[in-house]
Write an enzyme that holds these catalytic residues in place. Sequence first.
Site, PDB file in Angstrom:
ATOM      1  N   CYS A 131       0.810  -1.212   0.000  1.00  0.00           N
ATOM      2  CA  CYS A 131       0.000   0.000   0.000  1.00  0.00           C
ATOM      3  C   CYS A 131       0.846   1.265   0.000  1.00  0.00           C
ATOM      4  O   CYS A 131       2.065   1.215   0.125  1.00  0.00           O
ATOM      5  CB  CYS A 131      -0.918   0.006   1.218  1.00  0.00           C
ATOM      6  SG  CYS A 131      -0.025   0.201   2.775  1.00  0.00           S
ATOM      7  N   HIS A 152       5.331   6.617  -2.701  1.00  0.00           N
ATOM      8  CA  HIS A 152       6.596   7.221  -3.138  1.00  0.00           C
ATOM      9  C   HIS A 152       6.342   8.668  -3.558  1.00  0.00           C
ATOM     10  O   HIS A 152       7.081   9.579  -3.203  1.00  0.00           O
ATOM     11  CB  HIS A 152       7.178   6.518  -4.376  1.00  0.00           C
ATOM     12  CG  HIS A 152       7.402   5.062  -4.225  1.00  0.00           C
ATOM     13  ND1 HIS A 152       7.280   4.189  -5.280  1.00  0.00           N
ATOM     14  CD2 HIS A 152       7.759   4.304  -3.161  1.00  0.00           C
ATOM     15  CE1 HIS A 152       7.538   2.964  -4.858  1.00  0.00           C
ATOM     16  NE2 HIS A 152       7.838   3.009  -3.594  1.00  0.00           N
TER      17      HIS A 152
END
Lengths: 532, 456
Positions: free
Chosen positions: A53, A188
Amino acid sequence: MSEETMGDMLEKYPDKVLKNRKKHITIVDTNQACQQIEANTRTIPGIITQRGCAYAGCKGVVVGPIKDMVHIVHGPIGCAFYAWGTRRNKARADDNTPPDKIYSSLCVSTDMQESDIVFGGEKKLAKMIDEVVETFHPRAISICATCPVGLIGDDLGAVAKAAQERHGIQILSFNCEGYKGVSQSAGHHIANNNIMEYVIGTGPDRDPDEKYLINILGEYNIGADGWEIERILGDIGYKVNCILTGDSSILNIRKLHQANLNLVQCHRSINYIAEMMETKYGIPWLKVNFIGIEAVRRSLRELAICFGDEDLIRRTEEVIAREEARVMPVIEQYRKICEGKTAFTFVGGSRSHHYMHLLRDLGMEVVVAGYEFAHRDDYEGRQVIPSIKVDADSKNIPELHLTPDAEKFQEAHVHLNMSKEKYEDINKKVQLGYYEGMIPDMKDGEVMIDDCNHHELEKMIKVLKPDLVFAGVRDKYYVQKLGVPAKQLHSYDYSGPYAGYDGAINFARDITNAMTTPVWKLVTAPWEKQIQ
Amino acid sequence: MLECMPEGRAEHTIGKINPVKTCQPIGAMYAALGIHGCLPHSHGSQGCCAYHRMHLTRHFRDPVLASTSSFTEGASVFGGAANLKTAIKNVFEIYNPDIIAVHTTCLSETIGDDVPTIIKQSEVPDGKVVIHANTPSYQGSHITGFSNMVKAMVTYLAERDEEVIRKKRVNIIPGFVNPSDMREIKRITAGLGIDMIMFPDTTNVLDTPLTAKYDMYPAGGATVDQIRDSGNSRLTLALGAWSSNAAGAALQEKCGVPCIPLKVPIGLKATDDLIMTLIEKFDAVVSDDLNLERGQVVDTLIDTHFHYQGKMVAIFGDPDIVVPLTEFALTMGLVPKYVITGTPGKAFEEEIGAMLEAAGIQDYIVKAEGDLFELHQWIKESPVDLLIGTSYGKYIARAEDIPLVRVGFPIIDRAVHPLMPITGYRGCLRLIEMISNAFLDRRDRDCLDEDYELVL
């Protein structure tokens, strides 16, 4: 693999699933100009996926490795617990960061309870920040959100801002709830955005005398990969300004903008910062691959060309020659055992491609490769980015739209201390700001699978009978039960480094051991053999 | 190591630093794996399922398969019903388990998904079963999640057929223990000649062999039919209050099977209690072999007591393990000084406190909902000679140079442990060996050459 075999493999799927998965599997055909693959779309519910996730991508991957920040996870206990020490981003004390400022072995969670879900957890979070400051006196703090936070409306930004004012240290908040996006990738992006907006550039500017300062972006120092790369680059004469974020300190990240050039190792997780630094500061970036001897050679040479400095180019060749003389004889020994063998690589968003090179050094071919959470550009190359449609799941991941910094922006050639003509010349030899993706390195009949799942992996193993499978811990054990050696390429089975020259030897040894450990010949009990 | 820790006591009243617990869903996943042909299903974000599978697989070094509803932002706003229905359909069509055991996560709980209703609306093929448990991660611990799932097995499946005379058989709910411990408990019970149903049962599920023939659903696990039939047994033994009482009580209420709560049989006394209960209730006779095993433990304790008697220990982990482990530590003559669990429950503090007081120990700290930050603080003020607990204790072990004996869940930096029991009399021997060796290794490491002995 042929289309027919592929069809057999997918036969079991219900129609909707079949239609979806077909788009995520591409059999390489080098005669086709621009083969495509579907990527970064939502996972089909019920499918046993390899994905995680957004919280994992944010806290686990990018933010967690920053060693001198206390990372507070705002949520129920599990999220912090599972990200405790389970990623091998190594960190150590150095001249800038003494041991008592390193918090890497801590797991800090607000441990939200039902009452926090019902009445809100902001007060609890604020109090925990106060206690953490009082106890650890950290240079900075991060707060990462987990699934419930966004739902109950806790405003992490407000809590962080107030706490920052109260304590006078930087407190970053990350709205990386697990349900955002479709995978770790969203995390990210969220991490990159905040680090770019609030950290990079807030430190001192470059000393004008520094000419060979480089950042290594998207290197997490797993198993000490970063330190090995630093060793090689240091030998040549570069000065590593900051590794993002392996063994990183917030002090270094603040001065990330000092670099003359950015190197990008993991394109997927850090391309955002590379792009944004180019927009804001004009600092160019070069895609590198420090995995594999031939790959390291190429990257070091391209890097030297970028600086256009004769001494650096000469020194590069010296270091390459010295290192290769040292390691090639060892690699040759392992190559004798590995030659002609095949492998699968299923890793996150970069390694599945990078390791093809190291494996080819050992005479092994990756016949099936795929990413968990990569986007189309990681498969097909950055040139497809303009044509990628952002779907509903990714639309809510914020894009930072930066503009050139009024004071600090300089043209790329200025950062590299050369004339514009020379820079343009170099750009013809080495493509800066570009990544060609995985597919150019693959051969006809080889297969790319995006977001590969258990069913597909099991089938592919039975049909193609690889000699070695590289994946994560959740696939390792059933692959081995099938009688195929499996090596973890996220965690390196707790070994490493695998990057650079020392890494190539470690890797060669470990994978050879995996394939040749004596018990593989004793799997069938003698009485079973008799029955056969 | 841990130089960042403060000198002296620090105020830590909020949240957890270096926890001794994790969240409900992983416990539910482990329990579900103890049903034969079951695919556990995580109703939440992908991350949950990924992490839970990862952690279980690291501890057991065996495959852990589970599916997920893969919530995206849309599902989090509008509800996860569509995801769950799609998942159930896909799981049966592609993976074909006998049963799906759904557990919820903080996400699906916070948005209030009505899982039973969603299941009723799902396509479940004939003969297949879907059960569920509510396991919000912001309540209790992984042990609570385990307990909730085992209870769900009872409420969904267990039946009492009034036409049938109760079978001379015991149900054993083993608690959150390793397959090797379940195996050992089964062995002891079978050795007493008593029929049993154990659920959940992860033997031959998470300790499977490598034969190059792979089955997605291993041979082990309690079958759905067995769990159904548990309502017709004569007695249930619920081992471990936190893990098993709820299910045992539910079985008593639903099917009239009397339930006796016992400790997980770690240590001499707890193993004695298990066997005594079985022989009383089933008129069984202890075999010579079992007698021998017990006698070997007594013999070994006498033979080795001077390796460890009087040494101070800190014990941490799950309550159902820590309670009998502390009891055995006392039997060994060790002095538990700090005993903590991350799982909530005042009963833990009361039970351990009573044990220690009865043994004449007055200088101790017991805490439920504690964490390793606190434990480290206490140890820095007043050290112990040994740590007994999970892998997470290794940072304190290194920082304070104290040996760590690894017991409990999770142990992710050593191997073989899930295949070796710590329960039963054989388990006692293993615990004695680990603890005795820890002290002897330390003695060998630290002594002067003139004190380096061949015989110890």
